[in-house]
Motif scaffolding. Structure first.
Motif, short mmCIF file in Angstrom:
data_model
loop_
_atom_site.label_atom_id
_atom_site.label_comp_id
_atom_site.label_asym_id
_atom_site.label_seq_id
_atom_site.Cartn_x
_atom_site.Cartn_y
_atom_site.Cartn_z
N LEU A 34 0.99 -1.10 -0.29
CA LEU A 34 0.03 0.20 0.02
C LEU A 34 0.87 1.13 0.01
O LEU A 34 0.32 2.29 -0.16
CB LEU A 34 -0.93 0.00 1.09
CG LEU A 34 -2.06 -1.22 1.19
CD1 LEU A 34 -2.94 -1.08 2.33
CD2 LEU A 34 -2.68 -1.23 -0.24
N ASP A 35 2.22 1.15 -0.07
CA ASP A 35 2.99 2.34 -0.15
C ASP A 35 3.03 2.92 -1.31
O ASP A 35 3.17 4.32 -1.68
CB ASP A 35 4.51 2.04 0.30
CG ASP A 35 4.70 1.74 1.78
OD1 ASP A 35 3.75 1.96 2.58
OD2 ASP A 35 5.78 1.39 2.23
N ASP A 36 2.90 1.93 -2.50
CA ASP A 36 2.58 2.51 -3.72
C ASP A 36 1.84 1.51 -4.59
O ASP A 36 2.30 0.64 -5.45
CB ASP A 36 4.12 2.61 -4.43
CG ASP A 36 4.08 3.19 -5.63
OD1 ASP A 36 3.06 3.37 -6.41
OD2 ASP A 36 4.98 3.72 -6.36
N GLN A 37 0.57 1.37 -4.08
CA GLN A 37 -0.36 0.46 -4.44
C GLN A 37 -0.33 -0.12 -6.17
O GLN A 37 -0.38 -1.25 -6.31
CB GLN A 37 -1.82 0.55 -4.10
CG GLN A 37 -2.66 -0.52 -4.17
CD GLN A 37 -4.14 -0.37 -3.64
OE1 GLN A 37 -4.17 0.62 -3.15
NE2 GLN A 37 -5.01 -1.04 -3.83
N LYS A 38 -0.50 0.95 -6.88
CA LYS A 38 -0.70 0.86 -8.30
C LYS A 38 0.58 0.10 -9.15
O LYS A 38 0.39 -1.10 -9.50
CB LYS A 38 -0.85 2.05 -9.05
CG LYS A 38 -1.42 2.02 -10.47
CD LYS A 38 -1.84 3.19 -11.09
CE LYS A 38 -2.13 3.07 -12.63
NZ LYS A 38 -2.96 4.41 -13.01
N ARG A 39 1.92 0.82 -8.59
CA ARG A 39 3.00 0.00 -9.11
C ARG A 39 3.26 -1.12 -8.61
O ARG A 39 3.56 -2.18 -9.40
CB ARG A 39 4.40 1.11 -8.81
CG ARG A 39 5.56 0.73 -9.53
CD ARG A 39 6.42 1.77 -9.52
NE ARG A 39 6.74 2.16 -8.04
CZ ARG A 39 7.79 1.75 -7.33
NH1 ARG A 39 8.44 0.75 -7.92
NH2 ARG A 39 8.01 2.07 -6.18
N HIS A 40 3.11 -1.36 -7.13
CA HIS A 40 3.67 -2.71 -6.82
C HIS A 40 2.65 -3.94 -7.01
O HIS A 40 3.04 -4.96 -7.27
CB HIS A 40 3.52 -2.48 -5.00
CG HIS A 40 4.77 -1.82 -4.61
ND1 HIS A 40 4.62 -1.38 -3.37
CD2 HIS A 40 5.54 -1.20 -5.19
CE1 HIS A 40 5.87 -0.72 -3.10
NE2 HIS A 40 6.38 -0.61 -4.27
N GLY A 185 3.33 6.41 13.00
CA GLY A 185 3.30 7.37 11.70
C GLY A 185 2.72 6.43 10.67
O GLY A 185 3.13 6.93 9.29
N GLU A 186 2.10 5.47 10.83
CA GLU A 186 1.65 4.46 9.88
C GLU A 186 0.18 4.93 9.35
O GLU A 186 -0.74 4.50 10.05
CB GLU A 186 1.73 3.19 10.21
CG GLU A 186 3.05 2.47 10.38
CD GLU A 186 3.62 1.98 9.18
OE1 GLU A 186 2.85 2.06 7.85
OE2 GLU A 186 4.83 1.57 9.00
N TRP A 187 0.03 5.79 8.53
CA TRP A 187 -1.41 6.68 8.21
C TRP A 187 -2.37 5.90 7.69
O TRP A 187 -3.48 5.96 7.88
CB TRP A 187 -0.92 7.92 7.61
CG TRP A 187 -0.22 8.64 8.55
CD1 TRP A 187 0.99 9.37 8.37
CD2 TRP A 187 -0.44 9.32 9.75
NE1 TRP A 187 1.74 10.04 9.24
CE2 TRP A 187 0.44 10.28 10.21
CE3 TRP A 187 -1.75 9.33 10.55
CZ2 TRP A 187 0.58 10.74 11.58
CZ3 TRP A 187 -1.76 9.92 11.79
CH2 TRP A 187 -0.76 10.52 12.35
N THR A 222 -4.80 12.34 3.37
CA THR A 222 -4.30 13.41 2.38
C THR A 222 -3.19 14.07 2.48
O THR A 222 -2.36 14.14 1.73
CB THR A 222 -5.60 14.24 2.15
OG1 THR A 222 -6.64 13.49 1.72
CG2 THR A 222 -5.28 15.30 0.70
N ALA A 223 -3.18 14.52 3.73
CA ALA A 223 -1.90 15.38 4.07
C ALA A 223 -0.62 14.46 4.02
O ALA A 223 0.40 14.89 3.81
CB ALA A 223 -2.01 15.83 5.62
N ALA A 224 -0.72 13.27 4.45
CA ALA A 224 0.48 12.35 4.64
C ALA A 224 0.54 11.51 3.22
O ALA A 224 1.63 10.93 3.24
CB ALA A 224 -0.02 11.03 5.80
N GLY A 225 -0.11 11.59 2.24
CA GLY A 225 0.15 11.30 0.94
C GLY A 225 -0.12 9.73 0.87
O GLY A 225 0.33 8.82 0.31
N ALA A 226 -1.19 9.23 1.72
CA ALA A 226 -1.71 7.97 2.00
C ALA A 226 -3.18 7.56 1.69
O ALA A 226 -3.79 7.71 2.47
CB ALA A 226 -1.46 7.38 3.55
#
Length: 402
Positions: A34-40, A185-187, A222-226
């Motif tokens: 889920l850090d970069d869902q589409k690519r991963h 900090g795991e948003w 949204t603020a955390a880019g998650a």
């Protein structure tokens, strides 16, 4: 014979190296999906053949490596490929005594998610509790938070016939997982934990609290880019808006949620969102759009391989067909839903939040149809496969010109 022996040793060496390379890839891309869902997710989809080859080899030659791969792919299988999750979790999970504890714990969570998807609630809870105990003993905070969250989901699911009895424990699980995720900090995890607390507000009819928590998820993520929890938060706001008679606002929320989910390339979330969107479009008199949304929803549910709960598009079809002035087809669709829905999932009509708009529409549709005719339709539907019924009552209708 010496040549053949050397060749066999070289072959095994290559296969072992390949399996280890696949395990490394799954560790790097699957665990942090889920850090970069589409690519991963696309990378894992591209490597599906290599993953199967690695697991087939490891099944016979390196059990610990197989368990490691299974654990790394739990989230991916949950959102994208539940069929593979069922296929691979079973052979390994009951024989993990020789596996490192944290590797075993991750695989237990993967197996727990498979059991949860298939409505095996006791088995799922046992897997989650076992994983939780391991992570706590090892002071593995991220794993502890994940175990608490997934245990809470298992206990609180309205599909779980014992969910009411577990209310207090599930709330404690979500509150504790939220505390741990926020501290780290795991948003994404914090957002999902807060969303579960938001949806529990429906049980208390405290929509203001649910709205506040869902809005906080959107702001924080949204603020955390998650972005992963944001579509679900928007669907919560859509349900609340619909409940308050603001269907245009609800429609806006669901369309925004669907757009984000498409960008994430998340077919599992999108399938549920489109089912809600279909019910709302039906209520707004947008029958053609509703049918299009429902057909895509059913196709996505099949793509992901959703198990015991994949019958719900048929209930949504009943809502749509009745609104289109076709009570006979609506009766067939609702009967088909009843025929192919496990008894333990009979609380579907009481679901709030994520499928709340659809749940309300189904309850209203059932009240307007003849119960005896629905029961007769259910008897007939048991002689047909679920895929055939979905094709007849949804896909073919969508493909037929008006």
């Amino acid at each position: 014979s010496e040549y053949l022996l050397n060749e066999a040793e070289e072959t095994e060496s290559v296969q072992r190296a390949h399996a280890r390379a696949v395990a490394h890839l799954c560790d790097r891309v699957g665990i942090r999906l889920l850090d970069d869902q589409k690519r991963h997710s696309r990378r894992l989809r591209e490597e599906a053949g290599n993953i199967d080859v690695a697991l087939q080899w490891a099944q016979d030659h390196d059990h610990a490596l197989a368990v490691r791969i299974v654990g790394a792919l739990g989230l991916y299988w949950y959102f994208y490929d539940q069929i593979s999750g069922r296929r691979w979790c079973g052979p390994f999970i009951d024989d993990t005594a020789d596996v490192a504890p944290l590797t075993r714990a991750r695989a237990l969570l993967a197996a727990g998610m498979v059991a949860q998807n298939d409505g095996e609630w006791d088995r799922a809870a046992t897997r989650m509790r076992d994983a939780l105990a391991i992570y706590r003993a090892a002071d593995g905070t991220v794993g502890e938070a994940a175990s608490l969250f997934l245990l809470g989901v298992t206990l609180a699911s309205p599909w779980n016939p014992e969910h009411s009895a577990h209310r207090d424990e599930s709330t404690q699980c979500f509150e504790e997982s939220l505390r741990l995720y926020a501290r780290l900090g795991e948003w994404v995890g914090a957002g999902w934990s807060r969303l579960m607390l938001s949806e529990q507000g429906f049980l208390d009819e405290d929509l203001d609290r649910s709205e506040h928590l869902a809005t906080q998820v959107i702001e924080d993520c949204t603020a955390a880019g998650a972005p992963h929890p944001v579509p679900r938060a928007l669907s919560v706001l859509a349900f609340i808006a619909h409940h308050r008679g603001r269907d245009q606002a609800a429609l806006d929320h669901l369309q925004d949620a669907a757009a984000i989910t498409r960008e994430l390339d998340d077919p599992g979330q999108l399938a549920h969102l489109l089912a809600n969107l279909s019910a709302l479009q039906t209520a707004l008199g947008r029958g053609a759009e509703a049918l299009e949304s429902l057909a895509e929803s059913a196709q996505l549910a099949e793509q992901v391989g959703q198990g015991a709960r994949r019958s719900w598009p048929l209930a949504a079809a009943a809502v749509l067909h009745l609104a289109r002035g076709q009570p006979v087809i609506a009766t067939r669709a609702l009967g088909a839903y009843d025929a192919h829905t496990p008894p333990r999932a009979s609380t579907f009509g009481n679901v709030g939040g994520y499928v709340g708009i659809l749940a309300e529409a189904i309850s209203a549709t059932r009240a307007r149809l003849d119960a005896a005719q629905v029961a007769t339709a259910a008897t007939a539907a048991r002689r047909q496969g679920l895929d055939q019924l979905i094709d007849e009552l949804i896909i073919q209708v969508a493909n037929t010109p008006a």
